[in-house]
Write an enzyme that holds these catalytic residues in place. Structure first.
Site, mmCIF file in Angstrom:
data_model
loop_
_atom_site.group_PDB
_atom_site.id
_atom_site.type_symbol
_atom_site.label_atom_id
_atom_site.label_comp_id
_atom_site.label_asym_id
_atom_site.label_seq_id
_atom_site.Cartn_x
_atom_site.Cartn_y
_atom_site.Cartn_z
ATOM 1 C CE1 TYR A 2 -3.370 2.853 1.205
ATOM 2 C CE2 TYR A 2 -1.825 3.161 3.006
ATOM 3 C CZ TYR A 2 -2.915 3.589 2.296
ATOM 4 O OH TYR A 2 -3.557 4.750 2.635
ATOM 5 C CG PHE A 3 3.184 2.766 3.388
ATOM 6 C CD1 PHE A 3 3.170 4.098 3.755
ATOM 7 C CD2 PHE A 3 2.649 1.838 4.263
ATOM 8 C CE1 PHE A 3 2.640 4.500 4.963
ATOM 9 C CE2 PHE A 3 2.119 2.226 5.475
ATOM 10 C CZ PHE A 3 2.113 3.560 5.836
#
Length: 220
Positions: free
Chosen positions: A130-131
Site C-alpha cells: 500500500y505504501f
C-alpha cells in the site's frame, strides 16, 4: 464558489470535505457505486454519479467529471488486499489523471499518506505494498502536468476536529482527525496560489486558514 468532484465522496475524508465545501457555497459532485448512495447524497445537496472506478474507461470517467474546477481523489484501500490497493490507490489515480486531462480539468488534489507512517510496526506485505503504491501515485501526479496538490496526513482519527494544524513540506508523523484533514483540504482548494506542492499535515496549534496561507509560494 467552485465546482468540485470528489472521488471517494462516501469515505471518511471525502464525506466531510463535501459538507465543508457545501457550507462555503460550493457545488459538490462525486462518484458512488450504488444508486442508494447517490440518492442519500442528493438529500445533502451532493450531485453523485454512479460508476465503478475500476471498471470505467478513461473516457467514461472524463464525461462524469464534466466541467468542474477541481478534482479531489480521497478514495483508498487503507492497506487492504493488494488487488484492491492496485485498483484504487494505483490504477485508479492514473485513470483519474488521464480523465482530468481529457476533461480539461487542471486542478487535482490527492490525499496520500506520510511515508513515515507506522514505521515502528511490522506492517505485513499488504500494507507495505500500500505504501509503495501510494508513493507511485504521488510520482504519477507530480509528473502529470496538471495543477496538482498532494496532501499527506498523519495517522487518521475519527471525531471532531480542533481547527488547528501543522502544515508544511515536511511534518512529523503523529495523528490528526479526518475532520481537520477535510477542513484543510477545503481551505487549500480555495487558495489558488498553492499548486504543484506536496504538503504534509499533522496536529498543531496554527489555525487552518493561517497554516494554508503560510504555504503560499511568493514569486519575486
Amino acid at each position: 464558489m467552485m465546482d468540485v468532484f470528489i472521488i471517494g465522496v462516501t469515505g471518511g475524508i471525502g464525506g466531510l470535505l463535501a459538507e465543508k465545501l457545501r457550507s462555503r457555497g460550493d457545488t459538490v459532485h462525486g462518484l458512488v457505486r450504488r444508486d442508494a448512495q447517490r440518492a442519500e447524497l442528493a438529500t445533502r445537496g451532493v450531485d453523485a454519479r454512479v460508476g465503478d472506478l475500476s471498471r470505467m474507461t478513461v473516457e467514461e470517467l472524463a464525461a462524469t467529471f464534466g466541467g468542474v474546477a477541481a478534482i479531489v481523489f480521497s478514495a483508498g484501500s487503507n492497506g487492504g488486499s493488494k488487488e484492491i490497493t492496485k485498483a484504487v490507490d494505483g490504477d485508479g489515480v492514473v485513470k483519474a489523471i488521464k480523465a482530468a486531462h481529457l476533461a480539461g480539468v487542471e486542478r487535482f488534489a490527492l490525499v496520500s499518506v506520510l511515508p513515515e507512517s507506522w514505521r515502528e510496526r511490522d506492517l505485513g506485505d499488504d500494507v507495505e505494498y500500500y505504501f509503495a503504491v501510494k508513493k507511485g501515485a504521488d510520482i504519477e501526479l507530480s509528473r502529470s502536468g496538471l495543477n496538482w496538490l498532494i496532501l499527506r496526513p498523519s495517522l487518521l482519527l475519527d471525531g471532531p476536529g480542533v481547527g488547528t494544524v501543522s502544515l508544511g513540506p515536511a511534518e512529523f508523523h503523529g495523528h490528526i482527525t479526518r475532520d481537520d484533514v477535510a477542513g484543510t483540504l477545503a481551505e487549500l482548494l480555495h487558495e489558488p496560489r498553492i499548486g504543484r506542492q506536496i504538503l504534509e499535515l499533522n496536529t498543531g496549534s496554527t489555525p487552518i486558514d493561517e497554516a494554508v496561507r503560510a504555504n503560499v509560494r511568493w514569486s519575486y
